[in-house]
Design an enzyme around this catalytic site. Structure first.
Site, short mmCIF file in Angstrom:
data_model
loop_
_atom_site.label_atom_id
_atom_site.label_comp_id
_atom_site.label_asym_id
_atom_site.label_seq_id
_atom_site.Cartn_x
_atom_site.Cartn_y
_atom_site.Cartn_z
N CYS A 222 -42.17 26.39 -114.69
CA CYS A 222 -42.67 26.93 -113.42
C CYS A 222 -44.18 27.04 -113.37
CB CYS A 222 -42.02 28.28 -113.13
SG CYS A 222 -42.21 29.50 -114.42
N ARG B 119 -45.71 39.65 -103.11
CA ARG B 119 -45.69 39.31 -104.54
C ARG B 119 -46.03 40.58 -105.29
NH1 ARG B 119 -46.12 34.55 -107.81
NH2 ARG B 119 -47.40 34.81 -109.67
N GLN C 296 -39.33 30.11 -106.35
CA GLN C 296 -39.44 29.20 -107.49
C GLN C 296 -38.10 28.53 -107.79
OE1 GLN C 296 -42.26 28.31 -109.57
NE2 GLN C 296 -40.70 26.77 -109.98
N HIS D 271 -37.30 35.60 -108.69
CA HIS D 271 -38.35 34.70 -108.20
C HIS D 271 -37.64 33.61 -107.38
CE1 HIS D 271 -42.08 32.85 -107.69
NE2 HIS D 271 -42.48 32.65 -108.93
N ARG E 220 -42.71 23.56 -104.42
CA ARG E 220 -42.84 24.92 -103.90
C ARG E 220 -43.25 24.88 -102.43
NH1 ARG E 220 -44.07 29.26 -107.26
NH2 ARG E 220 -44.15 30.42 -105.30
N ASP F 221 -40.41 28.90 -119.56
CA ASP F 221 -41.47 29.67 -118.91
C ASP F 221 -42.35 30.26 -120.01
OD1 ASP F 221 -43.04 31.00 -117.06
OD2 ASP F 221 -41.52 32.51 -116.56
#
Length: 315
Positions: A270, A108, A138, A135, A298, A230
């Protein structure tokens, strides 16, 4: 790393969905469904995932760590400040060292270039837990959630509203790949990267999907099956917060916008969310919201990824 086979995901990196096809993703979605229904197995018994974090996380860390445990494996949390990569060791050296210890790496990071460099020098699969451009984990959870909510993907219209960031990029690519209609509604100057949009359009052409960028959110959400947003200010953009609040003020997902979409529209985010900024509490906490189902997913999709790239036959 090189792809080992066109018929298996074993040994593959998961950096961006541009490296995969509809068959690959459909396989992952089917695995995720099976793992959601049957969460515990031994397919990762004896396997270890190294998780390098340059950015803090709730969902990414917990879901990967729990996922490894539920499949009989183990996860190591490696904060970049606590390992030698944070003191100047090269990414190439870190990749080669970790390849001798663990079975896969989840990274990450703030930079896709660093992610790609790690994958280039690692001899084990590398999974993108988030970078500045993509991402993917996600997005797979998003698509899986939409499939659960709608019972299909092909022809579903998903509208992303707000900053055209890494979340938007991966959502566009994966939606296009699954034959969906995806629209990104962003103010001028905050649209998704044109190069990513072009790639998403190519994917859409190959899979009977469609991709569009629109500046007017009210136009974008007409006929929407799913509305997604988001945060307006992501980690590392704190100095731009005031400017972003002004630029994106007309892109809040609220009841007025929801009422333009289909009656059975679903809302996704998200997380983490800033209520009364990018979304009102009445929407995210209302009957159209599926954000916590989305967050749970997830876990299931990442387990599918891990099982595919480093797993062994169930025992």
């Amino acid at each position: 790393m090189m792809t080992t086979s066109n018929h298996t995901l074993k040994g593959r990196d998961v950096l961006t969905w541009l490296d995969f096809n509809q068959t690959d993703v459909s396989q992952l979605l089917a695995q995720a469904q099976n793992l959601k229904e049957n969460p515990h197995n031994t397919t990762l018994s004896g396997k270890t995932l190294g998780m390098i974090f340059e950015k803090s996380s709730t969902r990414t860390r917990v879901s990967f760590e729990v996922g490894m445990v539920q499949m009989g494996g183990h996860a190591l949390y490696l904060n970049s400040r606590d390992i030698q990569i944070g003191r100047g060791e090269t990414i190439a050296d870190t990749a080669q060292v970790l390849s001798g210890y663990v079975d896969a790496i989840m990274y990450r990071t703030s930079s896709h270039e660093k992610l790609a460099e790690l994958a280039e020098h690692a001899s084990i699969p590398v999974i993108n837990g988030l970078c500045d451009i993509y991402h993917p984990c996600q997005a797979l959870a998003d698509i899986f959630t939409i499939l659960e909510l709608k019972g299909r993907l092909c022809g579903v219209k998903v509208v992303y509203i707000g900053d055209g960031n890494n979340v938007a990029h991966s959502l566009m690519i994966l939606s296009a790949m699954m034959g969906m209609e995806v629209v990104a509604a962003s103010p001028k100057g905050y649209e998704p990267d044109p190069a990513i949009v072009e790639k998403a359009n190519q994917v859409a052409e190959e899979n009977n999907g469609s991709v569009k960028v629109e500046n007017d959110p009210a136009i974008a959400v007409q006929g929407a099956d799913v509305i997604y947003t988001d945060v307006w200010t992501s980690m590392g953009q704190e100095e731009e917060a005031e400017e972003r609040l002004t630029a994106l003020a007309d892109y809040q997902v609220n009841d007025t916008l929801l009422n333009i979409a289909k009656d059975d529209v679903h809302f996704l985010h998200c997380l983490p969310a800033h209520r009364e900024e990018e979304v009102t509490a009445s929407v995210i906490d209302g009957p159209h919201s599926a954000v916590f189902q989305q967050a749970e997913n997830r876990l299931h999709v990442q387990k599918a990824i891990l099982q595919s790239v480093i797993g062994k036959p169930n025992s």
